[in-house]
Design a protein around this motif. Structure first.
Motif, short mmCIF file in Angstrom:
data_model
loop_
_atom_site.label_atom_id
_atom_site.label_comp_id
_atom_site.label_asym_id
_atom_site.label_seq_id
_atom_site.Cartn_x
_atom_site.Cartn_y
_atom_site.Cartn_z
N GLU A 1 2.34 -1.54 -13.10
CA GLU A 1 2.21 -0.46 -14.07
C GLU A 1 2.02 -1.00 -15.48
OE1 GLU A 1 1.72 2.46 -13.30
OE2 GLU A 1 2.63 2.86 -11.35
N ALA A 2 2.70 -2.10 -15.80
CA ALA A 2 2.55 -2.69 -17.13
C ALA A 2 1.13 -3.19 -17.36
CB ALA A 2 3.55 -3.84 -17.31
N HIS A 3 0.56 -3.85 -16.34
CA HIS A 3 -0.82 -4.35 -16.48
C HIS A 3 -1.82 -3.20 -16.54
CE1 HIS A 3 -0.18 -8.64 -16.28
NE2 HIS A 3 0.65 -8.49 -15.25
N LEU A 4 -1.59 -2.14 -15.78
CA LEU A 4 -2.50 -0.99 -15.81
C LEU A 4 -2.46 -0.31 -17.17
CD1 LEU A 4 -1.88 0.59 -12.28
CD2 LEU A 4 -3.95 -0.60 -13.06
N ARG A 5 -1.26 -0.19 -17.74
CA ARG A 5 -1.14 0.41 -19.08
C ARG A 5 -1.90 -0.41 -20.11
NH1 ARG A 5 4.32 1.22 -17.77
NH2 ARG A 5 4.87 -0.64 -18.95
N GLU B 1 10.14 -4.50 -8.63
CA GLU B 1 9.70 -5.38 -9.70
C GLU B 1 8.18 -5.52 -9.70
OE1 GLU B 1 10.17 -10.01 -11.22
OE2 GLU B 1 11.54 -9.22 -9.70
N LEU B 2 7.61 -5.65 -8.50
CA LEU B 2 6.15 -5.73 -8.40
C LEU B 2 5.52 -4.47 -8.98
CD1 LEU B 2 3.49 -6.97 -7.45
CD2 LEU B 2 3.90 -5.95 -5.20
N LEU B 3 6.08 -3.32 -8.67
CA LEU B 3 5.53 -2.06 -9.17
C LEU B 3 5.59 -2.01 -10.70
CD1 LEU B 3 4.33 0.69 -8.51
CD2 LEU B 3 6.65 1.60 -8.35
N MET B 4 6.68 -2.52 -11.29
CA MET B 4 6.78 -2.54 -12.75
C MET B 4 5.72 -3.45 -13.36
SD MET B 4 10.86 -2.31 -13.69
CE MET B 4 11.46 -3.50 -12.49
N HIS B 5 5.48 -4.60 -12.71
CA HIS B 5 4.43 -5.50 -13.19
C HIS B 5 3.07 -4.81 -13.12
CE1 HIS B 5 6.28 -9.68 -13.43
NE2 HIS B 5 7.30 -8.89 -13.09
N SER C 1 0.84 -1.20 0.00
CA SER C 1 0.00 0.00 0.00
C SER C 1 0.87 1.25 0.00
CB SER C 1 -0.95 -0.01 1.20
OG SER C 1 -0.23 0.00 2.42
N GLY C 2 1.97 1.23 0.76
CA GLY C 2 2.87 2.38 0.77
C GLY C 2 3.52 2.59 -0.58
N LEU C 3 3.90 1.50 -1.22
CA LEU C 3 4.51 1.55 -2.55
C LEU C 3 3.56 2.17 -3.56
CD1 LEU C 3 7.08 0.39 -4.15
CD2 LEU C 3 5.59 -1.53 -4.71
N LEU C 4 2.31 1.72 -3.53
CA LEU C 4 1.32 2.22 -4.50
C LEU C 4 0.93 3.66 -4.23
CD1 LEU C 4 -0.94 -0.97 -4.71
CD2 LEU C 4 0.60 -0.10 -6.47
N GLU C 5 0.76 3.99 -2.98
CA GLU C 5 0.38 5.36 -2.63
C GLU C 5 1.48 6.36 -2.99
OE1 GLU C 5 -0.69 4.90 1.42
OE2 GLU C 5 -2.58 3.86 0.95
N ASP C 6 2.74 5.92 -2.89
CA ASP C 6 3.84 6.80 -3.30
C ASP C 6 3.79 7.10 -4.79
OD1 ASP C 6 4.86 6.96 -0.75
OD2 ASP C 6 6.41 5.44 -1.04
N ILE D 1 -3.07 -10.12 -10.18
CA ILE D 1 -1.70 -10.57 -9.92
C ILE D 1 -1.71 -11.43 -8.67
CG2 ILE D 1 0.67 -9.87 -9.40
CD1 ILE D 1 0.13 -7.25 -10.84
N PHE D 2 -1.16 -12.64 -8.77
CA PHE D 2 -1.05 -13.51 -7.61
C PHE D 2 0.30 -13.31 -6.91
CE2 PHE D 2 -4.10 -16.23 -10.05
CZ PHE D 2 -5.11 -16.24 -9.10
#
Length: 232
Positions: A113-117, A107-111, A17-22, A76-77
């Protein structure tokens, strides 16, 4: 974007949650699959992250139920189990990605962002695809399934062509192995990511200036590949 995270580990909830909110996203955290389904009854989400092992309802069952209800957003699992059998179960349940714990948050954040795009592109108004894509020295004829480099024809197999076309449609964008498998083989083969490595090697042997030092198709370790437009 609004993201739902279902994981019974408080430490994982705080980390993600902290990663995403940032990054400017909103993250809603729940502790298990039952709560995740309830959350979908009260709100809509752009992406779902599901831990596999959870009380009451595990991640696989939750994903199957979401798909049954018509939910199409990326899933994402996250799991401590990384063998191919568990990954196969996850993709068969309707998942789009599978990451093994412990994971690199970047790496999770890159995954994510790629799926959201990709999800955003899927819902955007469709534009007619040009019959010819031109990228530097390359010309890709989508109607004739032909590729030329500096005017010289390159013979590609149907799968090699589909992989190159998928990369060429989104130059400088990282595409996961799962995305490329889906484009070349179909969604039912998404779990078989080892095959894509073989086809990327074959493709590099045909289009790279120096296949031993690839510059056109770049490997992004742990995620997938991207076509470097400046190298074309």
């Amino acid at each position: 974007m609004k993201i739902l995270l279902a994981d019974d580990e408080v430490s994982i909830q705080k980390l993600i949650s902290g990663l995403l909110e940032d990054e400017g996203h909103e993250c809603v955290c729940v502790e298990d699959g039952t709560d995740a389904l309830e959350a979908f009854e009260n709100a809509s989400f752009d992406l779902v992250i599901l831990d596999v092992m959870m009380p009451r309802m595990d991640g696989f069952a939750t994903c199957r139920e979401l798909r049954t209800r018509g939910v199409t957003v990326p899933v994402i699992f996250l799991s401590a189990k990384g063998d191919i059998v568990d990954k196969g179960i996850g993709f068969a349940a309707g998942g789009d990605d599978y990451m093994t714990k412990p994971f690199d948050p970047r790496e999770l954040l890159m995954h994510i962002e790629a799926h959201l795009r990709r999800a955003h592109m899927d819902v955007a108004p469709a534009k007619p695809e040009p019959k010819t894509l031109m990228l530097g020295r390359f010309v890709i004829d989508t109607a004739k399934h032909q590729v030329t480099k500096e005017g010289i024809s390159i013979k590609l197999t149907p799968k090699e062509f589909k992989i190159l076309l998928a990369l060429a449609r989104m130059p400088d964008t990282v595409l996961s192995k799962e995305q490329l498998i889906e484009d070349a083989w179909g969604a039912e083969f998404v779990g078989e990511t080892q095959s894509i490595t073989v086809f990327i090697k074959k493709l590099r042997n045909k289009i790279e200036d120096d296949p031993s030092d690839p510059r056109i198709i770049e490997t992004v370790w742990g995620i997938g590949y991207r076509l470097v437009e400046g190298a074309c």
